[in-house]
Scaffold this motif. Structure first.
Motif, short mmCIF file in Angstrom:
data_model
loop_
_atom_site.label_atom_id
_atom_site.label_comp_id
_atom_site.label_asym_id
_atom_site.label_seq_id
_atom_site.Cartn_x
_atom_site.Cartn_y
_atom_site.Cartn_z
N GLU A 1 4.17 0.03 -55.18
CA GLU A 1 4.49 0.80 -54.98
C GLU A 1 4.21 2.52 -54.09
N GLN A 2 2.67 2.57 -54.23
CA GLN A 2 1.73 3.48 -54.17
C GLN A 2 1.80 2.82 -52.39
N LEU A 3 1.66 1.70 -52.71
CA LEU A 3 1.79 1.71 -50.68
C LEU A 3 2.71 1.83 -49.81
N LEU A 4 4.30 1.47 -50.22
CA LEU A 4 4.60 1.93 -49.79
C LEU A 4 5.50 3.66 -49.93
N ASP A 5 4.91 3.70 -51.10
CA ASP A 5 4.81 5.51 -50.55
C ASP A 5 4.32 6.13 -49.63
N LEU A 6 2.83 5.37 -49.78
CA LEU A 6 1.91 5.79 -48.35
C LEU A 6 2.35 5.34 -47.62
N ILE A 7 3.13 4.29 -46.96
CA ILE A 7 3.15 3.87 -45.09
C ILE A 7 4.42 4.77 -44.83
N LEU A 8 5.12 5.07 -46.10
CA LEU A 8 6.78 5.92 -46.11
C LEU A 8 5.64 7.19 -45.72
N ALA A 9 4.85 7.93 -46.10
CA ALA A 9 4.87 9.69 -45.87
C ALA A 9 3.51 9.61 -44.91
N THR A 10 2.75 8.26 -44.27
CA THR A 10 2.20 8.68 -43.03
C THR A 10 3.11 8.73 -41.50
N SER A 11 4.05 7.19 -42.31
CA SER A 11 5.54 7.41 -40.91
C SER A 11 6.12 9.06 -40.61
N VAL A 12 6.59 9.13 -41.70
CA VAL A 12 7.18 10.85 -41.21
C VAL A 12 5.98 11.23 -40.82
N LEU A 13 4.90 11.30 -41.25
CA LEU A 13 4.35 12.73 -40.65
C LEU A 13 3.67 12.59 -39.42
N ASN A 14 4.45 11.03 -38.93
CA ASN A 14 4.09 10.38 -37.03
C ASN A 14 5.20 10.91 -36.94
N ARG A 15 6.11 9.99 -36.88
CA ARG A 15 7.60 10.64 -36.41
C ARG A 15 7.75 12.21 -36.22
N PHE A 16 7.17 13.38 -36.68
CA PHE A 16 7.45 14.43 -36.59
C PHE A 16 6.05 14.65 -35.70
N LYS A 17 5.42 14.27 -35.45
CA LYS A 17 3.68 14.73 -35.17
C LYS A 17 3.76 15.79 -33.62
N ASN A 18 4.92 15.95 -33.06
CA ASN A 18 5.04 17.18 -31.20
C ASN A 18 6.42 17.39 -31.94
N ILE A 19 6.80 18.21 -32.94
CA ILE A 19 8.20 18.67 -32.76
C ILE A 19 8.06 20.22 -33.00
N GLY A 20 6.97 20.48 -33.04
CA GLY A 20 6.41 22.29 -33.31
C GLY A 20 6.65 22.99 -32.37
N SER A 21 6.71 24.60 -32.19
CA SER A 21 6.62 25.34 -31.75
C SER A 21 6.62 26.37 -31.83
N ASP A 22 6.66 28.02 -30.99
CA ASP A 22 6.07 29.03 -31.90
C ASP A 22 7.02 29.42 -33.49
N LEU A 23 8.12 28.80 -33.75
CA LEU A 23 9.51 28.96 -34.57
C LEU A 23 8.58 27.97 -36.14
N ILE A 24 8.52 26.69 -36.11
CA ILE A 24 7.52 26.41 -36.82
C ILE A 24 6.57 25.20 -36.35
N THR A 25 5.16 25.49 -36.69
CA THR A 25 4.18 25.06 -36.56
C THR A 25 4.31 23.94 -37.20
N VAL A 26 3.86 22.35 -36.97
CA VAL A 26 3.55 20.85 -37.57
C VAL A 26 2.83 21.60 -38.28
N GLU A 27 1.45 21.37 -38.33
CA GLU A 27 0.85 21.74 -38.80
C GLU A 27 0.67 22.71 -39.82
N SER A 28 0.67 24.14 -39.80
CA SER A 28 1.60 24.87 -41.01
C SER A 28 2.20 24.00 -42.08
N PHE A 29 3.11 24.11 -41.58
CA PHE A 29 4.22 22.95 -41.96
C PHE A 29 4.36 21.95 -43.28
#
Lengths: 282, 98
Positions: free
Chosen positions: A81-109
């Motif tokens: 269960e923990q493994l699935l959760d962590l894979i989920l978390a890292t996959s989501v983080l990965n998908r949204f890596k490049n989305i930021g702008s002046d409006l929402i900084t991905v790192e800060s988010f």
């Protein structure tokens, strides 16, 4: 304009389908004929994922006394269960890596999300909840709806942030005025679309109005309180400037002594830098 | 400090065994696992209590409180947990502005 949270999720290029490796790993876990070796094979096939999982297993999030050096070892101590959760978390983080702008900084988010995750996990550990790491992942994903709105309707977020400043109102309330729903509902719709457990869907969907969580009031209350703490700590930002109001009945459900708040604050402080390094950076 | 008994987590798993000499890293790990009490061997030392709490400059305190009030605008500070968080926020801002 997207008429419902489900519609915006289904139209999103980034989240309309669950991460492939997550789905594969879930299938293997649910197949009674599969083994730990099968799991290790799938995960080891993705070098970036393997490296990230090992880094996580060795971080202060888990605090295992021995160094974890192989995927097989990580799998044997993490639990499926923990493994699935962590894979989920890292996959989501990965998908949204490049989305930021002046409006929402991905790192800060993600920093705000990580702070919320650590606070939630700390509350869960105190309450001796089973699988406290699940609460870390819930904290990590609690505001994902805002990134999805930003991906698909950036002008809405821009206008909402401007109004937050002009009208001095919480951002999630302005989202609701403009869209008819807020980022929490969008996050819940994502959980539903990806067929994640119902507890995750409800917790994310109602983290600003926890008393509406009919089936999982305690889990939702944990994220509700953790989000408030993380916002007060000003560690990163999802652009929500104001500390959200506390639903006192939700707080009472948790049966936390007041003194626990400074302990939680302290824990977030101690673990924050290490956890950010583990999840966000190579 | 030397542990005088095993430390277990809430699932009953042993985290550290008797006899381990505690380091900062151990303590960080134990806190992350929600362990708040352990038994150690050795003499009892008297805690030194600081004679006075250092005073905070009232101007800095007023500024920190004013800033925090902006953020906590929608919070009900009559609720004890929100008052506690507000105070933690103010303390944190004071430390940062040092």
């Amino acid at each position: 304009m997207y008429r419902s949270p489900l519609e915006i999720v289904r139209n999103s290029a980034l989240v309309s389908s669950a991460p492939l490796v997550y789905s594969k790993v879930k299938d293997i876990i649910e197949d009674p004929r599969s083994s730990l070796a099968d799991l290790a094979d799938i995960i080891s096939g993705d070098a970036a994922l393997s490296a990230r999982l090992l880094k996580i297993a060795n971080s202060s999030l888990f605090g295992f006394p021995e160094k974890v050096e192989t995927i097989t070892h990580a799998l044997s101590i993490l639990g499926t269960e923990q493994l699935l959760d962590l894979i989920l978390a890292t996959s989501v983080l990965n998908r949204f890596k490049n989305i930021g702008s002046d409006l929402i900084t991905v790192e800060s988010f993600w920093k705000h999300s990580i702070a919320c995750g650590i606070a939630a996990k700390t509350i869960a550990v105190y309450r001796r909840e089973i699988n406290a790491e699940r609460f870390y992942v819930l904290g990590l994903l609690h505001d994902i709806g805002r990134l999805i709105i930003f991906e698909n309707a950036p002008d809405i977020i821009r206008a909402a942030v401007e109004q937050q400043e002009q009208r001095q109102l919480p951002l999630y309330q302005i989202e609701k005025e403009m869209l008819g729903y807020d980022h929490a509902a969008v996050g819940g719709a994502l959980m539903k679309t990806w067929k994640l457990p119902a507890s995750m869907e409800e917790t994310v969907a109602f983290h600003h109005n926890p008393l509406e969580a009919a089936q999982y009031p305690v889990e939702t209350a944990i994220i509700h309180v953790a989000d408030i703490i993380a916002t007060a700590m000003k560690l990163g930002s999802s652009r929500e400037y104001f500390v959200p109001p506390l639903e006192l009945e939700a707080w009472k459900l948790l049966e936390l002594p007041l003194s626990q708040l400074s302990f939680i604050w302290d824990q977030v402080d101690r673990q924050f830098i290490d956890t950010v390094g583990t999840f966000l950076f190579d | 400090m030397i542990l005088s008994s095993d430390v277990k987590d809430s699932y009953g798993r042993t985290l550290l065994r008797t006899g381990v000499s505690l380091t900062e890293k151990h303590i960080t790990m134990l806190k992350a696992w929600g362990v708040t009490e352990i038994s150690v061997k050795g003499e009892e030392k008297k805690e030194e209590v600081p004679a006075t709490v250092p005073d905070v400059d009232p101007k800095r305190l007023a500024k920190a409180e004013a800033d925090a009030r902006l953020m906590f605008r929608f919070a009900d500070l009559k609720q004890p947990p929100m008052k506690e968080l507000f105070d933690l926020c103010v303390s944190c801002q004071l430390k940062q502005s040092l």
